[in-house]
Write a protein that holds these residues in place. Structure first.
Motif, PDB file in Angstrom:
ATOM      1  N   UNK A   1       0.745  -0.875   0.142  1.00 59.58           N
ATOM      2  CA  UNK A   1       0.024  -0.122  -0.199  1.00 59.58           C
ATOM      3  C   UNK A   1       1.028   1.152  -0.204  1.00 59.58           C
ATOM      4  N   UNK A   2       0.467   2.165  -0.908  1.00 58.17           N
ATOM      5  CA  UNK A   2       1.333   3.756  -0.305  1.00 58.17           C
ATOM      6  C   UNK A   2       0.232   4.812  -0.657  1.00 58.17           C
ATOM      7  N   UNK A   3       0.901   4.985   0.981  1.00 57.53           N
ATOM      8  CA  UNK A   3       0.323   6.859   1.083  1.00 57.53           C
ATOM      9  C   UNK A   3       1.170   8.529   0.435  1.00 57.53           C
ATOM     10  N   UNK A   4       0.030   9.384   0.232  1.00 58.95           N
ATOM     11  CA  UNK A   4       0.529  10.618  -0.616  1.00 58.95           C
ATOM     12  C   UNK A   4       1.340  11.438   0.565  1.00 58.95           C
ATOM     13  N   UNK A   5       2.348  11.395  -0.285  1.00 56.73           N
ATOM     14  CA  UNK A   5       3.511  11.988   1.450  1.00 56.73           C
ATOM     15  C   UNK A   5       2.803  13.798   0.925  1.00 56.73           C
ATOM     16  N   UNK A   6       2.463  14.270  -1.160  1.00 59.84           N
ATOM     17  CA  UNK A   6       2.309  15.001  -1.096  1.00 59.84           C
ATOM     18  C   UNK A   6       2.499  15.316  -2.909  1.00 59.84           C
ATOM     19  N   UNK A   7       1.808  16.201  -4.003  1.00 58.79           N
ATOM     20  CA  UNK A   7       1.965  16.392  -4.632  1.00 58.79           C
ATOM     21  C   UNK A   7       2.738  15.990  -5.867  1.00 58.79           C
ATOM     22  N   UNK A   8       1.993  15.079  -6.706  1.00 60.91           N
ATOM     23  CA  UNK A   8       3.839  14.548  -7.797  1.00 60.91           C
ATOM     24  C   UNK A   8       3.214  15.730  -9.110  1.00 60.91           C
ATOM     25  N   UNK A   9       4.907  15.982  -8.730  1.00 59.94           N
ATOM     26  CA  UNK A   9       4.786  17.057 -10.347  1.00 59.94           C
ATOM     27  C   UNK A   9       6.315  16.845 -10.653  1.00 59.94           C
ATOM     28  N   UNK A  10       5.936  15.839 -11.013  1.00 62.49           N
ATOM     29  CA  UNK A  10       7.607  15.325 -11.146  1.00 62.49           C
ATOM     30  C   UNK A  10       7.257  15.674 -13.097  1.00 62.49           C
ATOM     31  N   UNK A  11       5.581  15.072 -13.094  1.00 68.85           N
ATOM     32  CA  UNK A  11       5.786  15.554 -14.858  1.00 68.85           C
ATOM     33  C   UNK A  11       5.800  16.538 -15.778  1.00 68.85           C
ATOM     34  N   UNK A  12       5.838  16.374 -17.047  1.00 68.19           N
ATOM     35  CA  UNK A  12       5.314  17.253 -17.272  1.00 68.19           C
ATOM     36  C   UNK A  12       3.760  17.566 -17.979  1.00 68.19           C
ATOM     37  N   UNK A  13       3.104  18.719 -18.164  1.00 68.43           N
ATOM     38  CA  UNK A  13       1.959  19.176 -18.098  1.00 68.43           C
ATOM     39  C   UNK A  13       1.054  18.574 -17.721  1.00 68.43           C
TER      40      UNK A  13
END
Length: 394
Positions: free
Chosen positions: A83-95
């Motif tokens: 299981x994964x729990x978000x630690x912050x928004x994912x902003x590594x990708x483009x667009x």
């Protein structure tokens, strides 16, 4: 422990955290993945078309913090459950402005049905899409699948198509990596489209890759061989010959030079040597990405790391030529201009390739050259002939 997943795993992580992969809440362990492969369901009986996995080091602990390539924490991973729990928004990708969550899209739809059009390339015709949306009284939801090097072109195709579609058409970029099995790939596209609120799914046609002529494509010529084999001398001769011919932008990455600049501070441990080769591969791939020709001449003793570099290069749409300079150890040791073998035999240099550390001979070399009985000029000519035969120079 902290760990940075590879590009495909980061894309899957984003889809897990956004809810696009619902009902999955994390990566699958070996038992779960086996269950999916054998039975097409999760262990709880929920249908799911394909396992979503992540590869971790052997010495991983119970809890792992997953990082983006810039070191920003993205999620906490429970290794036991996946299981994964978000630690912050994912902003590594483009667009970024187009990467919206299913919840955001469903909220904007406000109960209206949607016709989701998943795209990996330009659409052949918009008439059928418009007609289907009209029959369903649905909003058209263009979903460019932006994973990989083709991402920008797919987004441009979606935005261009949206200009010719009804005004309420929505464009949402989704980082869904393609799967090798086309049936599984289609099922995943349908599952994601459903989670974005689609009442109907229209899979756009797969793009037909038409590579440019070889002399316009990027190329990495990657020499590997023992210290003293002649690879650096051949590589320099090749560089000079190509510069004289003209017509190509040349980038030269010699192992010793890179050690003093790009990889300064690294040791000669296996981990650091692998990192050194990956750095060389990254720079070479970036040069080839834009149509350049890169020449690399490290020892690169390990097959797995050489394979990683080949994958890096091919992932950007360039070509990779592995040249194995197969001069035997005895001949390399006889030359020993720098006295390195003598120091290694005396125990002054630990983990020295060919003496106290292995060299894994390539089984996938595109060209093999032994400089024992031929001149450097002849060896350079053989490599140049191979490049010319491939159409990379004219």
């Amino acid at each position: 422990m902290e760990w940075t997943p590879n590009a495909r795993e980061l894309a899957d992580l984003e889809l897990l955290l956004s809810g696009a992969f619902h009902p999955l809440t994390g990566f699958m362990g070996h038992e779960d993945a086996h269950s999916v492969i054998e039975h097409g369901t999760l262990l709880d009986g929920t249908p799911w078309p394909a396992p979503v996995t992540i590869h971790l080091p052997d010495d991983v602990g119970d809890d792992v913090t997953l990082l983006d390539p810039e070191g920003v924490p993205l999620a906490a991973l429970d290794v036991a459950t996946g299981e994964v729990r978000a630690l912050g928004p994912i902003e590594h990708g483009p667009f970024a402005r187009l990467r919206r969550t299913p919840e955001e899209v469903r909220k904007e739809l406000d109960g209206r049905p949607a016709l989701a059009v998943t795209m990996r390339g330009p659409l052949d015709s918009l008439d059928e899409i418009v007609e289907t949306a009209r029959e369903l009284d649905a909003v058209i939801l263009l979903m460019p699948l932006v994973y990989g090097e083709a991402g920008p072109a797919v987004v441009r195709a979606a935005l261009k198509a949206a200009e010719r579609l009804p005004e309420d058409t929505m464009v949402v970029a989704v980082p869904l990596a393609p799967r090798e099995d086309p049936e599984i790939d289609l099922e995943l596209r349908e599952r994601v489209a459903e989670n974005y609120g689609a009442a109907e799914h229209y899979p756009g046609p797969e793009p037909v890759a038409i590579p440019g002529p070889p002399h316009r494509r990027g190329l990495v010529v990657f020499f590997t061989g023992l210290s003293g084999s002649g690879k650096s001398t051949i590589a320099r001769g090749l560089r000079d010959a190509l510069l004289e011919l003209g017509g190509r932008t040349i980038t030269y990455l010699d192992g010793d030079v890179v050690r003093h600049l790009l990889s300064k501070g690294l040791t000669f441990s296996k981990a650091d040597r692998d990192l050194n080769i990956r750095r060389i591969g990254f720079v070479a791939a970036e040069a080839a990405r834009h149509g350049g020709l890169a020449i690399c001449a490290p020892i690169a003793p390990y097959a797995a790391t050489r394979a990683e570099v080949r994958e890096m290069v091919e992932a950007v749409g360039a070509d990779f030529m592995l040249v194995y300079v197969a001069t035997p150890l005895e001949e390399c040791e006889r030359r020993d201009r720098k006295g390195l073998y003598a120091k290694a035999r005396a125990g002054l240099i630990p983990e020295f390739t060919g003496v106290s550390d292995p060299y894994e001979e390539p089984e996938d070399a595109d060209l093999v050259v032994d400089t024992t009985h031929i001149s450097i000029e002849a060896a350079v000519s053989r490599v140049l002939d191979a490049i010319r035969a491939g159409g990379y120079i004219r």
